[in-house]
Design a protein around this motif. Structure first.
Motif, short mmCIF file in Angstrom:
data_model
loop_
_atom_site.label_atom_id
_atom_site.label_comp_id
_atom_site.label_asym_id
_atom_site.label_seq_id
_atom_site.Cartn_x
_atom_site.Cartn_y
_atom_site.Cartn_z
N TYR A 156 0.81 -1.22 0.00
CA TYR A 156 0.00 0.00 0.00
C TYR A 156 0.85 1.28 0.00
O TYR A 156 0.33 2.38 0.07
N PHE A 157 2.16 1.08 -0.03
CA PHE A 157 3.05 2.24 -0.11
C PHE A 157 3.76 2.19 -1.46
O PHE A 157 4.08 1.11 -1.95
N ASP A 158 4.01 3.35 -2.00
CA ASP A 158 4.67 3.42 -3.30
C ASP A 158 6.19 3.40 -3.09
O ASP A 158 6.88 4.36 -3.37
N ILE A 159 6.66 2.27 -2.55
CA ILE A 159 8.08 2.17 -2.20
C ILE A 159 8.61 0.84 -2.74
O ILE A 159 8.01 -0.21 -2.50
N PRO A 160 9.75 0.85 -3.48
CA PRO A 160 10.29 -0.41 -4.01
C PRO A 160 10.68 -1.39 -2.90
O PRO A 160 11.12 -0.97 -1.83
N TYR A 161 10.52 -2.67 -3.20
CA TYR A 161 10.82 -3.75 -2.24
C TYR A 161 12.21 -3.61 -1.64
O TYR A 161 12.41 -3.72 -0.43
#
Lengths: 190, 574
Positions: A156-161
């Motif tokens: 749910y966050f726009d953050i790469p793994y």
């Protein structure tokens, strides 16, 4: 970007402070303005604890009020229900389905509302339950419930793994990094 | 470098980078982390003092000697430090001095909701109030210059939401700590009447100069937008105003609540049609604005109680309500409670069982007041258990002496219990005082104190011998019990209550959360033997619950203290 609001709720001693520290730092590294509001002192002694994480271009208030949260990450079932009213209409609850009896239930003065998650779902809230405790134990420690839940909520966050993994490496004590990575992945792939 | 810091960490970084030399504090939520973070710097002397008055006086001495100094405390701690505070205003400083005080609106972890801005006004000491961590850093760092420029200590006011909220901080270059010369100056530093009477005009003149300074300083700033609505606000309230109203209103942000900037306020008020003051707790700014003859809306809309949020602002300005959904099921409260294995539990069980009146004190053990133990009769302030018990026994005499005790923790006893104990010995009531010695300052998160044998950095330090101390204070009967041993504890309490002599019982066992405390194997209930009598439930242990009519012990919480085991008449717990 409009300010986003994340609540991390649970029972004192479950590790919500570490989760909020990890998330706050990660969001700052992603270039957001961030505020994280913690509660210390008396409420930590097995009481209900809530941490607010807010991020965006410019964040003013450090706290979240009813109907404002985009995501609630709950470490315990009853606590998810306690704070459900803080959720936005289209918000999401990621909840560890573990039940921890509060004192009124322990002494028999109240009942634990076991079906409360389905009640919330019936009311139209998007509730994702998972047995984070079992995943945490699988990873090697019941204390990793917090990281399992972060793994589950990561989408749910726009953050790469990779940045999540880096944040774990930067926040967690070195000897627990590997275990927490496993815990994160168990949540992430669940 | 940008870093995410809680307000208290930012204060500590600001104090350090402002050239701090000495800090002395007593822990208290929400101020504790200021000093904990400072203790990590090797170029600063940091310490836990036994109480806030001592801490403030240590900071005074360091300032007198020429170092920049600080102390930190919670709002009620400033009551304890109020004695040096008021006269420090007269002496002023040599090295800059900052007194950090943290208020707790909504009482997250406090016994009252007092507003420490009153102290700034009453003691005529300037006060700064940051609204986020960046300001906490900037204000703390610059406070030393302000202090030295105006020859005054400076109060730095935090509140829970600023102290415990992380936000982004960009730190600047650190100033080196400088030790100024010490020159003997009796007229300035010996506050006997002949000298103090000459210092008072200085204080008044300084306040006037500070009030001028306030009109044109980095701490107060006007953000002019709308001419319709103007809002004067400070601290976290500023954030709520900006969150909801953004640039649609004009805002006068007060970062220096004492003395207030009259000229700036008048100018601001003249530029807007409708003026509000939005401040948490007491109407300090509001009342001041009214004395300037300016019409303003404040406490009739914005409560004097508790803390604000963006909702406070939305409600006041009748803005769109956010929709929300809640569960219909009853959600039981989850109050804080004593941990599984907490050594206080056994002691409180014995008090509760014997219906003993217990005057309580401030610490984790205040939780002995909650159900099912409900073992306490009063909690007022640090140390009041002991002095209160003496008064209680003076009023009710033998009747209460035989069934009343005071309970106080080791750190609280060091803080302000000792003087009360001297009074019991000196003014002779047959009072029984129980010191709950868990070898740490618990509630604030495990700080060392003079009874633990370690200092703030965890290095070995002189250790107060509580037994010898109580004897030296005039108490001849000093007994030690282990609160895990219910029978032994009960026997000693009954004995000491029955004897017509003052006595101290030290209930000694380290806090179960301390790292060095070894936990025993978790206990379990043998279901067949459990007769469902619920006697074990009277302990209020979070590890024990009733499932399907039988007691059950949660193995992840139980530390094997064995207290429940001693209660079970059927040997069902092993």
């Amino acid at each position: 970007m409009k300010t986003k609001s994340v609540m991390i709720v649970g029972v004192g001693g479950q590790g919500s402070l570490l989760a909020s520290k990890l998330l706050g730092r990660l969001l700052m590294d992603e270039g957001y303005d961030v505020k994280v509001s913690e509660v210390h002192g008396m409420s930590q002694r097995g009481g209900s604890v809530v941490t607010y994480v807010r991020y965006g271009d410019k964040v003013y208030s450090p706290i979240i009020t009813e109907g404002e949260a985009d995501i609630i990450i709950s470490f315990e079932k009853l606590e998810a229900a306690r704070y459900a009213s803080y959720l936005k209409k289209d918000g999401k609850i990621v909840v560890n389905t573990q039940e921890i009896d509060p004192m009124p239930v322990i002494i028999g003065a109240a009942e634990y509302p076991t079906d409360v998650l389905s009640e919330l779902t019936a009311k139209g809230l998007q509730v994702e339950g998972l047995d984070a405790l079992t995943f945490a134990e699988q990873a090697g420690s019941s204390k990793a419930v917090n990281i399992v839940l972060m793994g589950r909520a990561a989408k749910y966050f726009d953050i790469p793994y990779d940045n999540w993994i880096k944040a774990i490496e930067n926040t967690v004590a070195p000897k627990f990094v590997e275990m927490n990575k496993i815990a994160f992945n168990l949540g992430y792939n669940s | 470098m940008k870093k995410l810091m809680i307000g208290n960490q930012a204060v500590s970084a600001g104090l350090h980078d402002g050239g701090l030399g000495v800090v002395s504090s007593y822990p208290g939520t929400p101020s504790t982390e200021i000093t904990e973070f400072l203790s990590k710097y090797d170029d600063i002397h940091s310490e836990w003092a036994p109480n806030e008055k001592v801490a403030c006086e240590v900071a005074f001495g360091a300032s007198l000697a020429g170092a920049r100094s600080a102390c930190a405390m919670k709002h009620v701690g400033l009551n304890v430090a109020a004695d040096p505070l008021f006269t420090l205003s007269y002496t002023g400083v040599n090295g800059g001095m900052v007194i950090c005080v943290a208020d707790d609106p909504a009482m997250h972890s406090s016994q009252n909701e007092q507003d420490s801005r009153h102290y700034a006004i009453a003691s005529k000491i300037p006060m700064l109030e940051p609204a986020d961590s960046q300001e906490a850093y900037d204000f703390a760092k610059s406070a030393f210059e302000l202090s030295e420029k105006f020859d005054t200590p400076v109060l730095l006011r935090m509140c829970t939401r600023i102290a415990h909220s992380q936000s982004v901080v960009e730190t600047a270059a650190a100033e080196p700590a400088v030790l100024k010369d010490y020159v003997k100056n009796p007229q300035k530093y010996i506050m006997m009447p002949g000298n103090a009477i000459k210092r008072h005009p200085f204080v008044e003149e300084r306040t006037n100069k500070l009030a001028d300074f306030a009109n044109d300083c980095i701490y107060n700033k006007a953000e002019m937008n709308s001419e319709e609505i103007g809002i004067i606000t400070s601290g976290c309230s500023y954030q709520y105003v900006k969150e909801v109203l953004g640039d649609s209103v004009s805002v006068l942000k007060i970062g220096m609540p004492n003395p207030l900037p009259d000229k700036l306020i008048k100018e601001f008020a003249s530029k807007v049609k409708k003026l509000y003051v939005i401040e948490e707790l007491d109407p300090i700014i509001e009342n001041h604005v009214k004395t300037l003859g300016i019409e303003v809306t404040g406490k009739e809309v914005f409560s004097i109680l508790g803390e604000f949020s963006q909702k406070t602002i939305k409600d006041a300005f009748d803005l769109e309500k956010t929709e929300s959904v809640s569960a219909d099921s009853f959600i039981p409260a989850r109050p804080p409670m004593m941990c599984a294995g907490c050594p206080h539990r056994g002691l409180f069980y014995v008090l509760s069982k014997n219906k003993i009146t217990a005057l309580g004190d401030i610490g984790c053990y205040t939780l002995g007041a909650v159900a099912p133990l409900t073992a306490l009769d009063s909690t007022l302030c640090m140390g009041a258990s002991i002095s209160g018990l003496h008064g209680f026994n003076l009023a009710r005499k033998e009747e209460s002496e035989k069934k009343s005790v005071a309970v106080i923790g080791d750190s609280t006893f060091m803080h302000s219990g000792m003087t009360g104990l001297v009074n019991i010995a000196y003014n002779a009531t047959n009072s029984t005082v129980i010191i709950l010695d868990n070898s740490i300052t618990g509630m604030t998160g495990h700080q060392q104190n003079p009874t633990t044998g370690y200092n703030i950095k965890g290095d070995p330090a002189a250790k107060v011998d509580l037994e010898a101390l109580c004897k030296a204070l005039g108490i001849n009967r000093v007994k030690v019990v282990d609160p895990y041993d219910l029978k032994g504890t009960e026997k000693v309490i009954k004995e000491e209550l029955s004897i017509a002599e003052p006595s101290v019982i030290i209930s000694r066992r380290p806090c179960v959360l301390l790292k060095y405390v070894k936990h025993e194997k978790p206990l379990k209930v043998v279901s067949d033997k459990c007769k469902s009598c619920k006697r074990c439930m009277t302990l209020g242990c979070p590890a024990i619950s009733m499932k399907d009519g039988k007691a059950r012990i949660d193995a992840t919480l139980c530390v094997g203290c064995g207290v429940c085991n001693q209660l079970c008449a059927f040997g069902a717990i092993e």
